[in-house]
Design a protein around this motif. Sequence first.
Motif, PDB file in Angstrom:
ATOM      1  N   ARG A  35      54.536  -3.308  -8.305  1.00  0.00           N
ATOM      2  CA  ARG A  35      54.041  -3.594  -9.642  1.00  0.00           C
ATOM      3  C   ARG A  35      52.521  -3.661  -9.660  1.00  0.00           C
ATOM      4  N   LEU A  36      51.938  -3.103 -10.671  1.00  0.00           N
ATOM      5  CA  LEU A  36      50.509  -3.234 -10.939  1.00  0.00           C
ATOM      6  C   LEU A  36      50.406  -3.691 -12.391  1.00  0.00           C
ATOM      7  N   PRO A  37      50.465  -5.003 -12.622  1.00  0.00           N
ATOM      8  CA  PRO A  37      50.550  -5.511 -13.995  1.00  0.00           C
ATOM      9  C   PRO A  37      49.434  -5.044 -14.920  1.00  0.00           C
ATOM     10  N   SER A  38      48.235  -4.827 -14.396  1.00  0.00           N
ATOM     11  CA  SER A  38      47.133  -4.430 -15.268  1.00  0.00           C
ATOM     12  C   SER A  38      47.052  -2.919 -15.478  1.00  0.00           C
ATOM     13  N   ALA A  39      47.870  -2.146 -14.758  1.00  0.00           N
ATOM     14  CA  ALA A  39      47.790  -0.684 -14.838  1.00  0.00           C
ATOM     15  C   ALA A  39      48.364  -0.164 -16.151  1.00  0.00           C
ATOM     16  N   ARG A  40      47.853   0.987 -16.529  1.00  0.00           N
ATOM     17  CA  ARG A  40      48.367   1.691 -17.710  1.00  0.00           C
ATOM     18  C   ARG A  40      49.257   2.825 -17.248  1.00  0.00           C
ATOM     19  N   LEU A  41      50.296   3.117 -18.028  1.00  0.00           N
ATOM     20  CA  LEU A  41      51.269   4.144 -17.654  1.00  0.00           C
ATOM     21  C   LEU A  41      50.913   5.490 -18.265  1.00  0.00           C
ATOM     22  N   ALA A  42      50.861   6.517 -17.406  1.00  0.00           N
ATOM     23  CA  ALA A  42      50.748   7.900 -17.854  1.00  0.00           C
ATOM     24  C   ALA A  42      52.161   8.475 -17.783  1.00  0.00           C
ATOM     25  N   GLY A  43      52.771   8.671 -18.925  1.00  0.00           N
ATOM     26  CA  GLY A  43      54.149   9.130 -18.976  1.00  0.00           C
ATOM     27  C   GLY A  43      54.289  10.616 -18.721  1.00  0.00           C
ATOM     28  N   LEU A  44      55.464  11.014 -18.273  1.00  0.00           N
ATOM     29  CA  LEU A  44      55.750  12.422 -18.014  1.00  0.00           C
ATOM     30  C   LEU A  44      55.821  13.165 -19.339  1.00  0.00           C
ATOM     31  N   ALA A  45      54.909  14.119 -19.533  1.00  0.00           N
ATOM     32  CA  ALA A  45      54.853  14.892 -20.772  1.00  0.00           C
ATOM     33  C   ALA A  45      55.511  16.261 -20.619  1.00  0.00           C
ATOM     34  N   SER A  46      55.544  16.785 -19.374  1.00  0.00           N
ATOM     35  CA  SER A  46      56.105  18.113 -19.152  1.00  0.00           C
ATOM     36  C   SER A  46      56.567  18.230 -17.707  1.00  0.00           C
ATOM     37  N   ASP A  47      57.685  18.921 -17.512  1.00  0.00           N
ATOM     38  CA  ASP A  47      58.233  19.165 -16.175  1.00  0.00           C
ATOM     39  C   ASP A  47      58.775  20.589 -16.160  1.00  0.00           C
ATOM     40  N   ARG A  48      58.042  21.477 -15.493  1.00  0.00           N
ATOM     41  CA  ARG A  48      58.435  22.886 -15.440  1.00  0.00           C
ATOM     42  C   ARG A  48      58.737  23.266 -13.988  1.00  0.00           C
ATOM     43  N   ALA A  49      59.989  23.360 -13.663  1.00  0.00           N
ATOM     44  CA  ALA A  49      60.396  23.734 -12.306  1.00  0.00           C
ATOM     45  C   ALA A  49      60.348  25.243 -12.161  1.00  0.00           C
ATOM     46  N   GLY A  50      59.757  25.711 -11.053  1.00  0.00           N
ATOM     47  CA  GLY A  50      59.746  27.136 -10.747  1.00  0.00           C
ATOM     48  C   GLY A  50      58.838  27.963 -11.616  1.00  0.00           C
ATOM     49  N   ARG A  51      57.920  27.354 -12.360  1.00  0.00           N
ATOM     50  CA  ARG A  51      57.062  28.113 -13.264  1.00  0.00           C
ATOM     51  C   ARG A  51      55.585  27.990 -12.924  1.00  0.00           C
ATOM     52  N   VAL A  52      55.272  27.859 -11.664  1.00  0.00           N
ATOM     53  CA  VAL A  52      53.880  27.834 -11.246  1.00  0.00           C
ATOM     54  C   VAL A  52      53.345  29.254 -11.362  1.00  0.00           C
ATOM     55  N   ALA A  53      52.096  29.407 -11.763  1.00  0.00           N
ATOM     56  CA  ALA A  53      51.501  30.719 -12.006  1.00  0.00           C
ATOM     57  C   ALA A  53      51.581  31.603 -10.764  1.00  0.00           C
ATOM     58  N   GLY A 139      37.343   0.629 -13.117  1.00  0.00           N
ATOM     59  CA  GLY A 139      38.201   0.702 -14.295  1.00  0.00           C
ATOM     60  C   GLY A 139      39.619   0.259 -14.020  1.00  0.00           C
ATOM     61  N   THR A 140      40.419   0.258 -15.064  1.00  0.00           N
ATOM     62  CA  THR A 140      41.818  -0.113 -14.970  1.00  0.00           C
ATOM     63  C   THR A 140      42.603   1.023 -14.325  1.00  0.00           C
ATOM     64  N   PRO A 141      43.466   0.727 -13.344  1.00  0.00           N
ATOM     65  CA  PRO A 141      44.263   1.796 -12.725  1.00  0.00           C
ATOM     66  C   PRO A 141      45.281   2.383 -13.709  1.00  0.00           C
ATOM     67  N   VAL A 142      45.645   3.609 -13.452  1.00  0.00           N
ATOM     68  CA  VAL A 142      46.675   4.308 -14.222  1.00  0.00           C
ATOM     69  C   VAL A 142      47.765   4.704 -13.242  1.00  0.00           C
ATOM     70  N   VAL A 143      49.032   4.477 -13.604  1.00  0.00           N
ATOM     71  CA  VAL A 143      50.157   4.892 -12.775  1.00  0.00           C
ATOM     72  C   VAL A 143      50.971   5.928 -13.528  1.00  0.00           C
ATOM     73  N   THR A 144      51.525   6.880 -12.796  1.00  0.00           N
ATOM     74  CA  THR A 144      52.385   7.881 -13.428  1.00  0.00           C
ATOM     75  C   THR A 144      53.824   7.379 -13.423  1.00  0.00           C
ATOM     76  N   SER A 145      54.618   7.976 -14.267  1.00  0.00           N
ATOM     77  CA  SER A 145      56.055   7.721 -14.253  1.00  0.00           C
ATOM     78  C   SER A 145      56.608   8.107 -12.887  1.00  0.00           C
ATOM     79  N   TRP A 146      57.733   7.511 -12.502  1.00  0.00           N
ATOM     80  CA  TRP A 146      58.406   7.888 -11.262  1.00  0.00           C
ATOM     81  C   TRP A 146      59.138   9.206 -11.481  1.00  0.00           C
ATOM     82  N   VAL A 147      59.001  10.131 -10.538  1.00  0.00           N
ATOM     83  CA  VAL A 147      59.730  11.402 -10.582  1.00  0.00           C
ATOM     84  C   VAL A 147      60.338  11.669  -9.209  1.00  0.00           C
ATOM     85  N   ARG A 148      61.440  12.389  -9.206  1.00  0.00           N
ATOM     86  CA  ARG A 148      62.098  12.760  -7.938  1.00  0.00           C
ATOM     87  C   ARG A 148      61.587  14.134  -7.520  1.00  0.00           C
ATOM     88  N   LEU A 149      60.995  14.193  -6.325  1.00  0.00           N
ATOM     89  CA  LEU A 149      60.482  15.454  -5.786  1.00  0.00           C
ATOM     90  C   LEU A 149      61.445  16.006  -4.754  1.00  0.00           C
TER      91      LEU A 149
END
Length: 149
Positions: A35-53, A139-149
């Motif tokens: 937990r990082l109580p003061s952190a802000r969450l950067a939510g998952l906005a896009s997930d494109r599997a297999g579509r790297v340029a 500054g305040t830390p930012v954490v990303t959403s958890w994702v399964r890699l």
Amino acid sequence: MNDDELIAGVRAAFEALDPVPDGVVAAGRSALGWRLPSARLAGLASDRAGRVADGVRGGAGRALTFARGGLTVEVEVAGTGREREITGRLVPPSPVIVEVRHAEVAAGGAVGRTDGSGFFCLPRVPAGLVSLVLRFEGGTPVVTSWVRL
């Protein structure tokens, strides 16, 4: 029999017939350490599997985008098997320390730093649930959403 005795009996029955697996209890306890109580969450906005340029090192992979206010974290995940390589960039660019949160990685065990253009690389990240912590200078830390890699 009062309510407390009834609840104690039900609890004992569940512990005997259907106990919570040790791994689940351990994961719950370790999550509290992440937990990082003061952190802000950067939510998952896009997930494109297999579509790297085309032409991107490592071939097809996975492209993830996390967003928080005016900050965007673009991430590409490459690799198969046990380990992944995470490359990414911050928009707008900013000097940031990027840390991987993962059950198999000790705190501070997988850390990178952005360059002047906001790019970063985290090699040898174990497969599984991952979150990134972005530590901004002063500054305040930012954490990303958890994702399964």
